[in-house]
Design a protein around this motif. Structure first.
Motif, PDB file in Angstrom:
ATOM      1  N   SER A  97      12.052 -11.112  14.038  1.00 56.62           N
ATOM      2  CA  SER A  97      10.722 -11.567  14.482  1.00 56.62           C
ATOM      3  C   SER A  97       9.876 -12.188  13.380  1.00 56.62           C
ATOM      4  O   SER A  97       8.720 -12.528  13.628  1.00 56.62           O
ATOM      5  N   GLY A  98      10.422 -12.314  12.182  1.00 56.01           N
ATOM      6  CA  GLY A  98       9.668 -12.894  11.068  1.00 56.01           C
ATOM      7  C   GLY A  98       9.084 -11.830  10.162  1.00 56.01           C
ATOM      8  O   GLY A  98       8.610 -10.797  10.652  1.00 56.01           O
ATOM      9  N   PRO A  99       9.092 -12.058   8.851  1.00 57.17           N
ATOM     10  CA  PRO A  99       8.569 -11.057   7.898  1.00 57.17           C
ATOM     11  C   PRO A  99       7.108 -10.712   8.129  1.00 57.17           C
ATOM     12  O   PRO A  99       6.722  -9.552   8.020  1.00 57.17           O
ATOM     13  N   ASP A 100       6.295 -11.703   8.444  1.00 59.66           N
ATOM     14  CA  ASP A 100       4.864 -11.441   8.625  1.00 59.66           C
ATOM     15  C   ASP A 100       4.637 -10.465   9.767  1.00 59.66           C
ATOM     16  O   ASP A 100       3.869  -9.507   9.634  1.00 59.66           O
ATOM     17  N   ARG A 101       5.290 -10.691  10.892  1.00 57.30           N
ATOM     18  CA  ARG A 101       5.159  -9.799  12.042  1.00 57.30           C
ATOM     19  C   ARG A 101       5.634  -8.388  11.704  1.00 57.30           C
ATOM     20  O   ARG A 101       4.988  -7.400  12.038  1.00 57.30           O
ATOM     21  N   ALA A 102       6.793  -8.302  11.023  1.00 62.29           N
ATOM     22  CA  ALA A 102       7.354  -6.991  10.686  1.00 62.29           C
ATOM     23  C   ALA A 102       6.425  -6.219   9.755  1.00 62.29           C
ATOM     24  O   ALA A 102       6.157  -5.025   9.960  1.00 62.29           O
ATOM     25  N   ILE A 103       5.912  -6.893   8.741  1.00 58.90           N
ATOM     26  CA  ILE A 103       5.042  -6.234   7.765  1.00 58.90           C
ATOM     27  C   ILE A 103       3.730  -5.798   8.420  1.00 58.90           C
ATOM     28  O   ILE A 103       3.255  -4.670   8.224  1.00 58.90           O
ATOM     29  N   ARG A 104       3.126  -6.682   9.197  1.00 62.48           N
ATOM     30  CA  ARG A 104       1.859  -6.350   9.851  1.00 62.48           C
ATOM     31  C   ARG A 104       2.021  -5.181  10.827  1.00 62.48           C
ATOM     32  O   ARG A 104       1.119  -4.341  10.949  1.00 62.48           O
ATOM     33  N   THR A 105       3.144  -5.128  11.500  1.00 58.55           N
ATOM     34  CA  THR A 105       3.398  -4.019  12.426  1.00 58.55           C
ATOM     35  C   THR A 105       3.532  -2.711  11.660  1.00 58.55           C
ATOM     36  O   THR A 105       3.006  -1.671  12.076  1.00 58.55           O
ATOM     37  N   LEU A 106       4.242  -2.753  10.531  1.00 59.27           N
ATOM     38  CA  LEU A 106       4.360  -1.558   9.689  1.00 59.27           C
ATOM     39  C   LEU A 106       2.987  -1.143   9.170  1.00 59.27           C
ATOM     40  O   LEU A 106       2.636   0.047   9.193  1.00 59.27           O
ATOM     41  N   GLN A 107       2.186  -2.091   8.722  1.00 58.94           N
ATOM     42  CA  GLN A 107       0.858  -1.779   8.190  1.00 58.94           C
ATOM     43  C   GLN A 107      -0.046  -1.203   9.271  1.00 58.94           C
ATOM     44  O   GLN A 107      -0.844  -0.292   9.000  1.00 58.94           O
ATOM     45  N   ALA A 108       0.071  -1.719  10.498  1.00 58.57           N
ATOM     46  CA  ALA A 108      -0.723  -1.174  11.609  1.00 58.57           C
ATOM     47  C   ALA A 108      -0.358   0.287  11.852  1.00 58.57           C
ATOM     48  O   ALA A 108      -1.224   1.128  12.119  1.00 58.57           O
ATOM     49  N   GLU A 109       0.930   0.598  11.768  1.00 57.04           N
ATOM     50  CA  GLU A 109       1.380   1.974  11.951  1.00 57.04           C
ATOM     51  C   GLU A 109       0.875   2.871  10.831  1.00 57.04           C
ATOM     52  O   GLU A 109       0.538   4.042  11.059  1.00 57.04           O
ATOM     53  N   LEU A 110       0.777   2.325   9.630  1.00 52.74           N
ATOM     54  CA  LEU A 110       0.325   3.100   8.472  1.00 52.74           C
ATOM     55  C   LEU A 110      -1.194   3.229   8.403  1.00 52.74           C
ATOM     56  O   LEU A 110      -1.712   4.063   7.662  1.00 52.74           O
ATOM     57  N   GLY A 111      -1.894   2.373   9.162  1.00 54.23           N
ATOM     58  CA  GLY A 111      -3.357   2.421   9.142  1.00 54.23           C
ATOM     59  C   GLY A 111      -3.976   1.740   7.941  1.00 54.23           C
ATOM     60  O   GLY A 111      -5.103   2.069   7.550  1.00 54.23           O
ATOM     61  N   VAL A 112      -3.265   0.781   7.348  1.00 54.97           N
ATOM     62  CA  VAL A 112      -3.826   0.006   6.241  1.00 54.97           C
ATOM     63  C   VAL A 112      -4.109  -1.402   6.733  1.00 54.97           C
ATOM     64  O   VAL A 112      -3.739  -1.779   7.847  1.00 54.97           O
ATOM     65  N   VAL A 113      -4.785  -2.189   5.908  1.00 50.36           N
ATOM     66  CA  VAL A 113      -5.111  -3.562   6.294  1.00 50.36           C
ATOM     67  C   VAL A 113      -3.831  -4.340   6.574  1.00 50.36           C
ATOM     68  O   VAL A 113      -2.939  -4.409   5.727  1.00 50.36           O
ATOM     69  N   ALA A 114      -3.745  -4.912   7.766  1.00 48.95           N
ATOM     70  CA  ALA A 114      -2.543  -5.648   8.168  1.00 48.95           C
ATOM     71  C   ALA A 114      -2.659  -7.102   7.728  1.00 48.95           C
ATOM     72  O   ALA A 114      -3.022  -7.983   8.504  1.00 48.95           O
ATOM     73  N   ASP A 115      -2.349  -7.339   6.444  1.00 41.97           N
ATOM     74  CA  ASP A 115      -2.466  -8.688   5.896  1.00 41.97           C
ATOM     75  C   ASP A 115      -1.118  -9.380   5.720  1.00 41.97           C
ATOM     76  O   ASP A 115      -1.049 -10.515   5.242  1.00 41.97           O
ATOM     77  N   GLY A 116      -0.037  -8.705   6.084  1.00 41.36           N
ATOM     78  CA  GLY A 116       1.276  -9.314   5.979  1.00 41.36           C
ATOM     79  C   GLY A 116       1.839  -9.356   4.566  1.00 41.36           C
ATOM     80  O   GLY A 116       2.844 -10.019   4.323  1.00 41.36           O
ATOM     81  N   VAL A 118       3.089  -6.837   1.378  1.00 42.29           N
ATOM     82  CA  VAL A 118       3.389  -5.479   0.937  1.00 42.29           C
ATOM     83  C   VAL A 118       2.989  -5.341  -0.529  1.00 42.29           C
ATOM     84  O   VAL A 118       3.630  -5.888  -1.417  1.00 42.29           O
ATOM     85  N   GLY A 119       1.885  -4.626  -0.761  1.00 44.69           N
ATOM     86  CA  GLY A 119       1.388  -4.401  -2.105  1.00 44.69           C
ATOM     87  C   GLY A 119       1.273  -2.913  -2.400  1.00 44.69           C
ATOM     88  O   GLY A 119       1.786  -2.075  -1.654  1.00 44.69           O
ATOM     89  N   PRO A 120       0.581  -2.560  -3.474  1.00 45.85           N
ATOM     90  CA  PRO A 120       0.447  -1.152  -3.872  1.00 45.85           C
ATOM     91  C   PRO A 120      -0.141  -0.250  -2.787  1.00 45.85           C
ATOM     92  O   PRO A 120       0.290   0.896  -2.641  1.00 45.85           O
ATOM     93  N   LEU A 121      -1.118  -0.755  -2.027  1.00 45.52           N
ATOM     94  CA  LEU A 121      -1.748   0.072  -0.996  1.00 45.52           C
ATOM     95  C   LEU A 121      -0.759   0.404   0.127  1.00 45.52           C
ATOM     96  O   LEU A 121      -0.703   1.545   0.603  1.00 45.52           O
ATOM     97  N   THR A 122       0.007  -0.584   0.537  1.00 42.74           N
ATOM     98  CA  THR A 122       0.997  -0.346   1.594  1.00 42.74           C
ATOM     99  C   THR A 122       2.082   0.607   1.117  1.00 42.74           C
ATOM    100  O   THR A 122       2.474   1.537   1.835  1.00 42.74           O
ATOM    101  N   LEU A 123       2.558   0.404  -0.102  1.00 44.32           N
ATOM    102  CA  LEU A 123       3.617   1.259  -0.638  1.00 44.32           C
ATOM    103  C   LEU A 123       3.120   2.696  -0.817  1.00 44.32           C
ATOM    104  O   LEU A 123       3.854   3.651  -0.544  1.00 44.32           O
ATOM    105  N   ALA A 124       1.859   2.842  -1.238  1.00 38.87           N
ATOM    106  CA  ALA A 124       1.290   4.181  -1.387  1.00 38.87           C
ATOM    107  C   ALA A 124       1.159   4.863  -0.024  1.00 38.87           C
ATOM    108  O   ALA A 124       1.401   6.063   0.112  1.00 38.87           O
ATOM    109  N   ALA A 125       0.773   4.079   0.986  1.00 44.59           N
ATOM    110  CA  ALA A 125       0.642   4.635   2.336  1.00 44.59           C
ATOM    111  C   ALA A 125       2.004   5.083   2.868  1.00 44.59           C
ATOM    112  O   ALA A 125       2.102   6.095   3.566  1.00 44.59           O
ATOM    113  N   ILE A 126       3.045   4.349   2.536  1.00 46.30           N
ATOM    114  CA  ILE A 126       4.398   4.737   2.950  1.00 46.30           C
ATOM    115  C   ILE A 126       4.788   6.058   2.295  1.00 46.30           C
ATOM    116  O   ILE A 126       5.321   6.965   2.951  1.00 46.30           O
TER     117      ILE A 126
END
Length: 255
Positions: A97-116, A118-126
């Motif tokens: 489905s494209g990297p942007d969609r996949a990343i934003r969906t993961l970020q939505a699940e994590l409750g972080v800003v869904a900007d597409g 993957v940075g330190p905030l997303t990795l920390a949330a994981i």
């Protein structure tokens, strides 16, 4: 030489992608090992993309396909920074489905800003999520979100069965990586899937109901809830609703 997580995950992705196909209902057009005509042309710096003959797509080798997958999907989604299992789920989602969609969906699940991105905030949330509920919980949640997204696509009636099977297989492989069992699908999932499918056609459903109501009035059946709307008015409004949706859909597809 030990095989890397990329090699292992790529094997799983290619198992689902298969070889050369050119399905008329697939918006990706000619595709080989999951690499579309347009993607291959861009990789080879050919513009416009349709100047690349389809024969080149058909002749694509695995080595070049692997380089495209690593650069455009694995590295782009930072799958190599993910826990084992989650790396496969995110990578396969990105491919499908494209990297942007996949990343934003993961970020939505994590409750972080869904900007597409993957940075330190997303990795920390994981890390926090995995520490709190285990990687298995995050893997299952991302697969559920992915399937819900696919159910809303207009092409789901054509490709839905294959997509559903693919998500289930990837989920199973990812959970096996961490030694977790695949949870049985609850009975409500079938109803949820049906409702997600109908959601994509709710405008047509409303229009159809309006046409039925107009037909009932023409047959002399009184419908008090319609607040005095005439059969002719209902027919015109129903057609306007249906064709407005079709027009919007066409405009979006051309964008």
């Amino acid at each position: 030489m030990a095989r890397t997580r990329f090699d292992i995950c790529l094997d799983e992705v290619l198992r689902h992608e298969g070889g050369y196909v050119d399905h008329p209902s697939d918006p990706g057009g000619a595709t080989n090992m999951g690499i579309t005509h347009k993607t291959l042309a861009r990789w080879r710096n050919i513009s416009p993309w349709w100047k690349l003959p389809k024969a080149q797509v058909k002749a694509l080798g695995r080595a070049e396909a692997a380089r495209i997958y690593r650069a455009s999907y694995w590295d782009r989604s930072k799958a190599g920074n993910m826990p084992a299992g989650l790396d496969l789920v995110l990578f396969d989602f990105a491919v499908n489905s494209g990297p942007d969609r996949a990343i934003r969906t993961l970020q939505a699940e994590l409750g972080v800003v869904a900007d597409g991105q993957v940075g330190p905030l997303t990795l920390a949330a994981i890390q926090r999520r995995v520490a709190g509920t285990s990687a298995a919980g995050l893997i299952a949640a991302l697969c559920d979100r992915r399937l819900a997204f696919l159910n809303r696509l207009s092409s789901f009636p054509t490709f839905g069965k294959g997509w559903t099977n693919r998500v289930a297989a990837v989920r199973k492989a990812a959970l096996a990586t961490i030694g977790a069992a695949t949870a049985p699908i609850p009975p409500s999932s079938t109803w949820s899937t049906t409702m997600d499918f109908l959601n994509g056609y709710k405008t047509y459903i409303v229009g159809f109901i309006m046409l039925l109501a107009a037909g009932a009035q023409l047959l002399g059946v009184e419908l008090p809830a319609l607040d005095g709307a005439s059969a002719g008015q209902l027919i015109m409004e129903a057609l306007a609703v249906i064709f407005l949706r079709r027009g919007l859909k066409g405009d979006i597809g051309k964008a």
